[in-house]
Scaffold this motif. Structure first.
Motif, PDB file in Angstrom:
ATOM      1  N   ALA A 138       0.823  -1.203   0.000  1.00  0.00           N
ATOM      2  CA  ALA A 138       0.000   0.000   0.000  1.00  0.00           C
ATOM      3  C   ALA A 138       0.861   1.259   0.000  1.00  0.00           C
ATOM      4  O   ALA A 138       0.572   2.229  -0.716  1.00  0.00           O
ATOM      5  N   VAL A 139       1.913   1.252   0.805  1.00  0.00           N
ATOM      6  CA  VAL A 139       2.824   2.406   0.861  1.00  0.00           C
ATOM      7  C   VAL A 139       3.538   2.575  -0.470  1.00  0.00           C
ATOM      8  O   VAL A 139       3.657   3.690  -0.998  1.00  0.00           O
ATOM      9  N   ALA A 140       4.018   1.478  -1.038  1.00  0.00           N
ATOM     10  CA  ALA A 140       4.748   1.546  -2.309  1.00  0.00           C
ATOM     11  C   ALA A 140       3.862   2.070  -3.434  1.00  0.00           C
ATOM     12  O   ALA A 140       4.337   2.807  -4.318  1.00  0.00           O
ATOM     13  N   GLU A 141       2.586   1.692  -3.439  1.00  0.00           N
ATOM     14  CA  GLU A 141       1.674   2.131  -4.493  1.00  0.00           C
ATOM     15  C   GLU A 141       1.185   3.552  -4.282  1.00  0.00           C
ATOM     16  O   GLU A 141       0.625   4.156  -5.196  1.00  0.00           O
ATOM     17  N   GLY A 142       1.373   4.112  -3.091  1.00  0.00           N
ATOM     18  CA  GLY A 142       0.943   5.483  -2.830  1.00  0.00           C
ATOM     19  C   GLY A 142      -0.571   5.648  -2.862  1.00  0.00           C
ATOM     20  O   GLY A 142      -1.090   6.593  -3.471  1.00  0.00           O
ATOM     21  N   ILE A 143      -1.301   4.724  -2.210  1.00  0.00           N
ATOM     22  CA  ILE A 143      -2.764   4.790  -2.244  1.00  0.00           C
ATOM     23  C   ILE A 143      -3.271   5.984  -1.447  1.00  0.00           C
ATOM     24  O   ILE A 143      -2.532   6.632  -0.717  1.00  0.00           O
ATOM     25  N   ALA A 162       8.267   4.904   7.182  1.00  0.00           N
ATOM     26  CA  ALA A 162       9.504   5.656   7.404  1.00  0.00           C
ATOM     27  C   ALA A 162      10.692   4.972   6.734  1.00  0.00           C
ATOM     28  O   ALA A 162      11.556   5.630   6.140  1.00  0.00           O
ATOM     29  N   THR A 163      10.743   3.654   6.802  1.00  0.00           N
ATOM     30  CA  THR A 163      11.832   2.911   6.159  1.00  0.00           C
ATOM     31  C   THR A 163      11.826   3.125   4.652  1.00  0.00           C
ATOM     32  O   THR A 163      12.888   3.199   4.013  1.00  0.00           O
ATOM     33  N   ALA A 164      10.614   3.255   4.083  1.00  0.00           N
ATOM     34  CA  ALA A 164      10.485   3.469   2.641  1.00  0.00           C
ATOM     35  C   ALA A 164      10.685   4.928   2.257  1.00  0.00           C
ATOM     36  O   ALA A 164      10.672   5.256   1.061  1.00  0.00           O
ATOM     37  N   GLY A 165      10.877   5.788   3.249  1.00  0.00           N
ATOM     38  CA  GLY A 165      11.044   7.209   2.962  1.00  0.00           C
ATOM     39  C   GLY A 165       9.770   7.861   2.475  1.00  0.00           C
ATOM     40  O   GLY A 165       9.808   8.844   1.732  1.00  0.00           O
ATOM     41  N   PRO A 213       6.735   9.027  12.814  1.00  0.00           N
ATOM     42  CA  PRO A 213       7.264   9.356  11.489  1.00  0.00           C
ATOM     43  C   PRO A 213       6.570   8.535  10.409  1.00  0.00           C
ATOM     44  O   PRO A 213       6.137   7.407  10.634  1.00  0.00           O
ATOM     45  N   GLY A 214       6.464   9.133   9.233  1.00  0.00           N
ATOM     46  CA  GLY A 214       5.891   8.426   8.091  1.00  0.00           C
ATOM     47  C   GLY A 214       4.385   8.424   8.035  1.00  0.00           C
ATOM     48  O   GLY A 214       3.810   7.889   7.084  1.00  0.00           O
TER      49      GLY A 214
END
Length: 446
Positions: A138-143, A162-165, A213-214
């Motif tokens: 979900a984070v990677a896809e930017g939903i 946060a790990t994915a920035g 964070p994040g």
């Protein structure tokens, strides 16, 4: 909270069922038609059991829903279809072409929505048990947002984001402790349900989210259950959410968004339809004046009446006590009657059966379970072997919940659109049932 009663009408007869379904028509020659297409033709070409969905019905119901919000002054409300109701790519494509977003509850549903053309910016992710893999996707896809259901999930999501920035929008799903007076297995808004953060703890959780964070906390979400046929439970839940919005803002928090969930029911057994205008008005009067971006997540209401399950009679078994009409569809196809004691209308497809004498019968399937029963003591026209029936309001929580129990292949699925229809899932081949199974080689040496 108080219970909300919905009165049941007398069990509807065949004529009443057809009258209550604008997408159905009994033609004197062609028999039962869905959106003008004879179901007998589909059954003959594809065999039974067979699911049939109507794209036009989905579009018509979506237009009615949008009109109800427009009339209540909520025309900007975002609609996110609850994918769990029916996740077929063709159905999701109809939603995507109509500009509808998606509410997903798994990584698989998220990827199905993307495959159907629903953009990440129109997808929200709900669910009480999202895994780390789910959240990373979900984070990677930017939903659009993640509806977080616990402080433990907030911490897990923060670490992943946060790990994915990345920084992702989150809403807190609040459990308002409202009894929607629906079936115990589909209620989700009471204090003893597994869903959401207790409304008394939501303010502290919101502050916690803002410290991590994040994460970018933007608002609240709620969903009190499914198959709700009254505006009163919605009003009670939304009033509690509105109170929480005011309290959070007074404490200095920014709240710009409320996801109001879904749950609008459909009349299966002659109930009065859910009052869309009253539900929209309840939303307008509780949350409409708070300068919020509002979202809703209908599922069953959009697709339930759009689908039927076609099934042929295997035989009629007469005992000293009962008449059993045995169908070739079973609980592995449509599990709702076995799981929820759900009532579904059942109509003969042939026109001449409408005038045949109607007598009580148990409508059952062939699976080796007594629970494989679609109806008990149902007054239905006399049916003979090979006669085809349509099980109504099967577009939601039907095929999506089906299985291969008793080594029964998944049924074929067709989609009607105007005067045309297409196969959108072929019948599963028998060999597909074991094509991915592995028998260790050493067993063949014994």
């Amino acid at each position: 909270m108080a219970d909300f009663e919905v009165s049941l009408a007398q069990e509807p007869d065949a004529a009443s069922l057809i009258a209550a379904h604008p997408n159905l028509r009994m033609d004197p020659v062609d028999g039962l038609c869905l959106e003008g297409v004879p179901l007998a033709v589909i059954a003959k070409d594809l065999g039974t059991p067979c699911w049939v969905y109507g794209a036009g019905t989905i579009r018509t119901r979506l237009a009615a829903l949008r009109d109800a919000f427009d009339q209540a002054g909520l025309g900007a409300t975002h609609i996110h279809y609850a994918v769990k109701a029916n996740d077929h790519l063709a159905v999701l494509t109809v939603m995507a072409e109509a500009g509808v977003g998606a509410d997903v509850v798994s990584a698989g549903e998220l990827q199905r929505a993307l495959k159907a053309g629903i953009p990440p910016s129109a997808i929200v992710f709900s669910g009480v048990g999202k895994s780390a893999a789910d959240l990373r996707l979900a984070v990677a896809e930017g939903i659009a947002q993640i509806n977080v259901e616990s402080v433990e999930e907030l911490a897990m999501l923060s670490a992943i984001s946060a790990t994915a920035g990345r920084t992702i929008d989150v809403t807190l799903r609040v459990n308002p402790d409202v009894d929607a007076a629906t079936h115990a297995k589909i209620t989700t808004g009471k204090a003893d349900n597994k869903f959401g953060i207790a409304w008394t703890e939501a303010a502290a959780a919101y502050g916690f989210a803002g410290s991590l964070p994040g994460l970018h906390p933007v608002g609240l979400a709620t969903h009190i259950g499914s198959q709700i046929l009254s505006a009163a439970p919605f009003r009670a839940a939304y009033a509690r959410i509105a109170e929480l919005v005011r309290d959070l803002r007074a404490a200095g928090h920014t709240v710009t968004r409320v996801d109001c969930g879904g749950g609008i029911g459909i009349p299966y057994e002659g109930e009065q339809p859910a009052p869309l205008a009253e539900i929209a008005q309840a939303l307008a009067e509780t949350l409409g004046g708070l300068d919020l971006d509002l979202m809703v997540e209908p599922g069953r209401w959009l697709v339930g009446p759009a689908g039927v399950l076609l099934s042929a009679v295997v035989l009629v078994k007469q005992t000293a006590e009962r008449r059993f009409v045995v169908l070739d569809a079973a609980m592995n196809d449509l599990v709702r009657p076995a799981m929820y004691d759900a009532w579904h209308g059942i109509l003969p497809v042939a026109a001449d059966r409408m005038a045949a004498p109607a007598t009580p019968a148990d409508i059952v399937g062939p699976v080796c379970e007594s629970g494989d029963t679609f109806a008990k003591d149902r007054v239905i026209a006399a049916l003979e072997a090979d006669a085809v029936v349509a099980i109504l309001d099967a577009g939601a929580y039907g095929a999506v919940m089906s299985s291969t129990y008793n080594a029964r292949p998944l049924a074929t699925v067709a989609l009607v659109d105007g005067s045309q229809w297409d196969v959108i899932r072929p019948r599963q081949e028998m060999s597909d049932l074991w094509s991915r199974e592995i028998v260790p080689a050493r067993f063949g040496t014994r």
